[in-house]
Design an enzyme around this catalytic site. Structure first.
Site, mmCIF file in Angstrom:
data_model
loop_
_atom_site.group_PDB
_atom_site.id
_atom_site.type_symbol
_atom_site.label_atom_id
_atom_site.label_comp_id
_atom_site.label_asym_id
_atom_site.label_seq_id
_atom_site.Cartn_x
_atom_site.Cartn_y
_atom_site.Cartn_z
ATOM 1 N N GLU A 100 0.834 -1.205 0.000
ATOM 2 C CA GLU A 100 0.000 0.000 0.000
ATOM 3 C C GLU A 100 0.868 1.253 0.000
ATOM 4 O O GLU A 100 2.089 1.192 0.103
ATOM 5 C CB GLU A 100 -0.895 0.029 1.249
ATOM 6 C CG GLU A 100 -2.326 -0.391 1.016
ATOM 7 C CD GLU A 100 -3.162 0.681 0.304
ATOM 8 O OE1 GLU A 100 -2.596 1.708 -0.124
ATOM 9 O OE2 GLU A 100 -4.381 0.484 0.164
ATOM 10 N N ARG B 208 -7.830 -0.128 13.144
ATOM 11 C CA ARG B 208 -6.457 0.130 12.699
ATOM 12 C C ARG B 208 -6.427 1.301 11.734
ATOM 13 O O ARG B 208 -7.449 1.737 11.195
ATOM 14 C CB ARG B 208 -5.863 -1.111 12.022
ATOM 15 C CG ARG B 208 -6.446 -1.452 10.646
ATOM 16 C CD ARG B 208 -5.545 -2.449 9.950
ATOM 17 N NE ARG B 208 -6.057 -2.962 8.689
ATOM 18 C CZ ARG B 208 -5.926 -2.360 7.506
ATOM 19 N NH1 ARG B 208 -5.357 -1.169 7.426
ATOM 20 N NH2 ARG B 208 -6.390 -2.938 6.412
ATOM 21 N N ASN C 102 -5.466 3.174 8.183
ATOM 22 C CA ASN C 102 -5.438 2.824 6.769
ATOM 23 C C ASN C 102 -4.790 3.976 6.008
ATOM 24 O O ASN C 102 -3.882 4.621 6.511
ATOM 25 C CB ASN C 102 -6.848 2.480 6.269
ATOM 26 C CG ASN C 102 -6.818 1.502 5.100
ATOM 27 O OD1 ASN C 102 -6.061 0.525 5.135
ATOM 28 N ND2 ASN C 102 -7.612 1.735 4.084
ATOM 29 N N GLU D 80 -14.076 -4.751 9.303
ATOM 30 C CA GLU D 80 -14.701 -3.916 8.272
ATOM 31 C C GLU D 80 -16.171 -3.633 8.563
ATOM 32 O O GLU D 80 -16.995 -3.486 7.661
ATOM 33 C CB GLU D 80 -14.526 -4.529 6.882
ATOM 34 C CG GLU D 80 -13.072 -4.683 6.484
ATOM 35 C CD GLU D 80 -12.861 -5.165 5.062
ATOM 36 O OE1 GLU D 80 -13.811 -5.072 4.257
ATOM 37 O OE2 GLU D 80 -11.745 -5.633 4.760
ATOM 38 N N ASN E 59 -10.127 5.215 2.494
ATOM 39 C CA ASN E 59 -9.061 4.942 1.530
ATOM 40 C C ASN E 59 -8.626 6.201 0.803
ATOM 41 O O ASN E 59 -8.447 7.237 1.416
ATOM 42 C CB ASN E 59 -9.481 3.812 0.586
ATOM 43 C CG ASN E 59 -8.730 2.524 0.887
ATOM 44 O OD1 ASN E 59 -7.519 2.538 1.077
ATOM 45 N ND2 ASN E 59 -9.438 1.417 0.964
ATOM 46 N N ASP F 279 -9.818 1.946 -4.289
ATOM 47 C CA ASP F 279 -8.880 1.872 -3.166
ATOM 48 C C ASP F 279 -8.078 3.180 -3.149
ATOM 49 O O ASP F 279 -8.654 4.253 -3.079
ATOM 50 C CB ASP F 279 -7.999 0.631 -3.327
ATOM 51 C CG ASP F 279 -7.381 0.174 -2.013
ATOM 52 O OD1 ASP F 279 -6.962 1.036 -1.221
ATOM 53 O OD2 ASP F 279 -7.279 -1.048 -1.790
#
Length: 284
Positions: A19, A99, A101, A120, A147, A195
């Site tokens: 990522e 968490r 992202n 999620e 995202n 994303d």
């Protein structure tokens, strides 16, 4: 609409959840992550030199700071990594089951940091603005998977993807605030989920498609302009890098795949894809 693949391998790897590609102009390196592998990778395209640093918890983003080092969006908050590898928390706020992202630096040098639940769960995440002094304000509550975030070349628009919505939304942006949310594009069924994203010098939005094996370029009015086929189905994020900011770097993942492709988890690149924009460093 024009389409091409043209993907080359920058770094062959097996990241669980690659990522966050980010070009660091001060060092001439591409910074990217393995969120679940808890690793910060760097890659120097001029020499091929690579480094790997392990973090103590899951990491969602790592962005350059104005004074050197990185700002890290971590599971339990946002921290600062100095050039000598000294770490300290800037904002420490652990939330069980949640968490970090993706994150991005706004035109004013603030960090816009996203979170999500490990399971999620709908509405379990947030998007927050963090100043260089460590002041944090939740901008969007009730997000599911926070995202891609990016800004138009003139800094007046902000683009954002809450992945399960299948949309890339656009907001009016001014002095650190956002308003007037509306959809820019909606990804059709079967094409994957939006994303990470980046914006080029023409104001076009490049969106990586999770479970879609592609990166798409949309014009500022939401028209599909290009499709890049990626040889890995879990395409996670994209960013422009290289000295001229013309090479499009693409991260991929292999988590949850029963049969990963040979390049799942690798860092890919499309040379001279388009002209990118310089990204501001975090002012903290």
């Amino acid at each position: 609409m024009s389409g091409y693949s043209g993907c080359e391998v920058a770094v062959r790897a097996e990241a669980e959840l690659g990522e966050g590609p980010t070009w660091d102009p001060a060092t001439g390196r591409l910074v990217w992550l393995d969120i679940l592998g808890m690793r910060i990778h760097t890659y120097d395209p001029s020499s091929g030199r690579r480094t790997v640093r392990t973090t103590e918890q899951h990491i969602g983003a790592a962005k350059p700071r104005a004074g050197g080092g990185l700002v890290l969006n971590l599971r339990d908050g946002v921290g600062l990594l100095d050039p000598d590898d000294t770490f300290r928390w800037l904002h420490h706020e652990p939330v069980p089951g949640r968490r970090a992202n993706d994150a991005a630096v706004a035109p004013d040098g603030s960090l816009w940091a996203g979170t999500m639940r490990y399971d999620e769960a709908a509405g379990g995440g947030t998007l927050s603005r963090l100043s260089g002094a460590g002041d944090m304000r939740t901008v969007l509550p009730d997000v599911t998977v926070s995202n891609g975030t990016g800004w138009s070349p003139d800094g007046r628009l902000m683009y954002y993807a809450d992945t399960p919505t299948r949309r890339v939304d656009v907001f009016d942006y001014d002095a650190g605030g956002i308003r007037n949310r509306r959809p820019l594009v909606e990804i059709e069924e079967g094409a994957g989920f939006p994303d990470g994203l980046t914006v080029d010098a023409d104001g076009c939005v490049w969106v990586a498609l999770w479970n879609g094996g592609a990166v798409r370029r949309y014009t500022p009015d939401g028209a599909l302009d290009r499709v890049v086929t990626v040889p890995a189905p879990l395409t996670t994020a994209c960013a422009f890098g290289g000295p001229a900011l013309t090479d499009l770097y693409i991260t991929t993942a292999r988590v949850s795949l029963a049969r990963p492709t040979a390049l799942s988890g690798s860092l890919l690149v499309i040379p001279t894809a388009a002209q990118g924009l310089p990204q501001p460093p975090f002012q903290g």
